[in-house]
Design an enzyme around this catalytic site. Structure first.
Site: not given
Ligand code: TPP
Ligand code: MG
Lengths: 327, 276
Positions: A116, A82, A57, A36, A108
């Site tokens: 979001d 972030f 981050e 993204s 973003h």
């Molecule tokens: C601090 C931060 N960095 C990046 C993101 C973007 N982001 C959203 S979900 C995610 C990771 C998804 O993996 P997981 O948390 O295990 O969720 P799942 O897919 O298993 O629901 C990321 C990197 C975020 N929400 N917050």
């Protein structure tokens, strides 16, 4: 360029690959937002120059600093909410104060992020990065400009923050449009007032200017793609044409483009009237990107209305200008 | 709220999953896989474990359920609606302008939402603060913090884990969705967490590993968490996208909403009685 680039994040993705082809020192780091933020093409073409740090981050910014210490040119990308928001202290000391050659990409950004919601709509990152000595801050207006900005960041020595967005902006610049860090681009001439815009607001400024022309007002559009260093020459020239300025940004009013312009104007002697159009000390919410920009006062109609109001001061006597602090 | 038989809980979870699909298909954006995967855990926590009253969402002695991985909020919203915190029809306002159902949860916007999240890594610290405040005031409210596995890649989580260990926050239970996916692929490949159980134990937590779709195991584990002097981490092994065959275990469904057609297919699969 063969096909048109639709968003600034896509322009970054394209520019990064081009820059990496030219310079082997370029590396890319990401915190689980590779696709993204549009770093995936780079990651596929240069797998051994790509580093996945996971959802981390602070480590992203810190590891990027380490790569710069080793002589590399790291591009570290995440969402602006972030990076810089979650790792500002790391950036301040490990990157800006150290004056390291790190390129930080905040994707973003702004209300343009849309559904979001507020947590993901960075409205503070220009302020956060502009306040740091040594930091260059670039907010490109369309995909093509973001591509050029990425190439320029790659050859610029020192830390750079590049703010990108996922909103489709339309094509506003061409491969021939010049791009130099710190040199604003006059996209549309005009003498009644100047719309000074950055990022996704440039497209709206152009639309408003076209409509204003039908209404008999000639609004110049100055694309202030570099917030820092600010192009004060271009602002001085704008004031030669007209004392009326409106700044436009998808960001908080506090600390952003409008603040930077106000800081400059306050230090010089010409008469001016400035209106800052930005988000007014509130968080965003879920909604569609374009819908939110309208909702928070950044619509084309609102730009037209504000332009008319600002210029209605044309008739003011100079003592009332004084009273308004406009001299 | 006390629905305790596995059969009743399975019914609740099925209904929650149906709401998740319907609301995401309507919103046309949002996060599907993690939300579906956690529906069983949510059903157990809200209907069989936590002390909550949807008619008095702010009652003093309630347990606190914090969602740290805010992106799976469709399961939170669907569960709250299922429990009667607000009407189910409100689910269809998800992610729209002026909705109480923000794309990521916002405390104060919606009854039952106890914290703001979205940026990963924030929730466990909030939960630690709540739990220590309760401990100092001699209050017995339990604090549950729902988390994702990739979220454990954030440094702040480990600062909070250390904190909870030091203050022996026995009222605190961290519920970790160990689904082994994140945006870029398998969590173990993107940035491995293993050996997770040992790491958490070395931070002075009680650690229980459970099958996240087994109601009996979940109830038992939540009970065990209340019987110790340590903070407890429940590592819940779940199947992301659970219940919809073309979503199960696919990281591509992390942040995608189903199309109308996909939603119809999914809802058809979610009509059958769950097998366990
Ligand atoms: C601090 C931060 N960095 C990046 C993101 C973007 N982001 C959203 S979900 C995610 C990771 C998804 O993996 P997981 O948390 O295990 O969720 P799942 O897919 O298993 O629901 C990321 C990197 C975020 N929400 N917050
Ligand atoms: Mg996961």
């Amino acid at each position: 360029m063969t096909e048109k680039i639709k968003t600034t994040r896509d322009g970054f993705g394209r520019g990064l690959v081009e820059a990496a082809q030219k310079n082997q020192l370029i590396v890319g780091l990401n915190a689980d937002l590779t696709d993204s933020t549009r770093m995936s093409a780079f990651a596929q073409q240069f797998p051994d120059r790509f580093v996945q740090v996971g959802v981390a981050e602070q480590n992203l910014a810190g590891v990027a600093a380490g790569f710069a210490l080793a002589g590399k040119i790291p591009f570290a990308a995440s969402y602006a909410c972030f990076q810089p928001a979650n790792c500002w202290g790391v950036i301040r000391t490990s990157i800006a104060y150290s004056n390291l050659n790190v390129k930080l990409v905040g994707g973003h950004a702004g209300l343009a992020t849309g559904e979001d919601g507020a947590t993901h709509q960075s409205l503070e990152d220009i302020a956060l990065m502009r306040v740091l000595p040594n930091m260059t801050v670039i907010v490109p207006a369309d995909g093509e400009e973001a591509r050029k900005a990425t190439l320029a960041a790659a050859t610029h020595q020192g830390p750079v923050y590049l703010r990108t967005s996922k909103l489709e902006t339309g094509v506003l610049t061409t491969p021939e449009t010049p791009f130099d860090i710190g040199r604003a681009v006059l996209l549309r001439p005009g003498h009644t007032l100047t719309l000074v815009a950055c990022g996704v607001m440039v497209a709206r400024a152009l639309q408003a200017s076209a409509r204003l022309e039908e209404l008999g007002m000639s609004a110049a559009v100055l694309n202030m793609h570099t917030i820092k260093p600010l192009d004060i020459r271009a602002l001085a020239m704008a004031l030669e044409r007209s004392p009326y300025l409106i700044t436009l940004e998808d960001h908080q009013a506090a600390g952003g483009l409008g603040s930077a312009v106000a800081e400059y104007l306050s230090q010089q002697r010409k008469e001016f009237r400035l209106k800052i159009m930005a988000v007014k000390d509130t968080f965003g919410q879920s909604g569609q990107g374009n819908q939110l920009l309208d909702y928070y006062g950044l619509g084309v109609e609102q730009i037209i209305h504000t332009s008319q109001r600002v210029c209605a001061f044309n008739n003011c006597r100079s003592d009332s200008l004084n009273m308004l602090g406009l001299k | 709220m006390s629905t305790d038989t596995p059969a009743e809980l399975a019914q609740k979870a099925l209904s929650i999953r149906r709401s998740i699909i319907a609301m995401l298909a309507h919103a046309q954006s949002g996060h599907t896989a993690g939300a579906l995967g956690m529906a069983d855990v949510f059903a157990v926590l809200y209907f069989a474990v936590a002390n909550l009253d949807p008619r008095h969402p702010d009652k003093e002695d309630r347990d606190r359920i914090l969602l740290s991985n805010g992106h799976i909020c469709p399961v939170l919203y669907a569960t709250l609606a299922e429990a009667g915190f607000f009407e189910k029809k409100d689910l269809y306002t998800l992610r729209q302008l002026d909705s109480r159902l923000q794309g990521h949860p916002h405390v104060g916007s919606l009854p039952g939402v106890e914290n703001t999240s979205g940026p990963l890594g924030l929730g466990l610290s909030q939960a630690c603060g709540l739990a220590l405040a309760f401990q100092r005031d001699n209050k017995t409210n339990r604090v549950f913090c729902l988390m994702s596995d990739a979220e454990l890649q954030e440094g702040q989580v480990w600062e909070a884990l250390m904190f909870a260990g030091k203050y022996q926050l026995k009222q605190l239970t961290a519920v970790i969705d160990r689904n082994d996916i994140q945006i870029s692929g398998s969590t173990n490949e993107v940035m491995s967490l293993e050996p997770l159980k040992q790491k958490l134990e070395s931070f002075n937590w009680q650690v229980l590993e459970v099958e996240g779709h087994d109601f009996g195991q979940l109830i038992h584990a939540f009970h065990a968490a209340s019987q110790t002097e340590y903070p407890t981490a429940l590592i819940c092994h779940t199947v992301p996208g659970k219940g919809v065959d073309f979503m199960e275990n696919k990281f591509e469904w992390h942040g995608k909403a189903p199309t109308k057609e996909q939603a119809e297919q999914a809802l058809a699969q979610l009509e059958q009685e769950p097998d366990d």
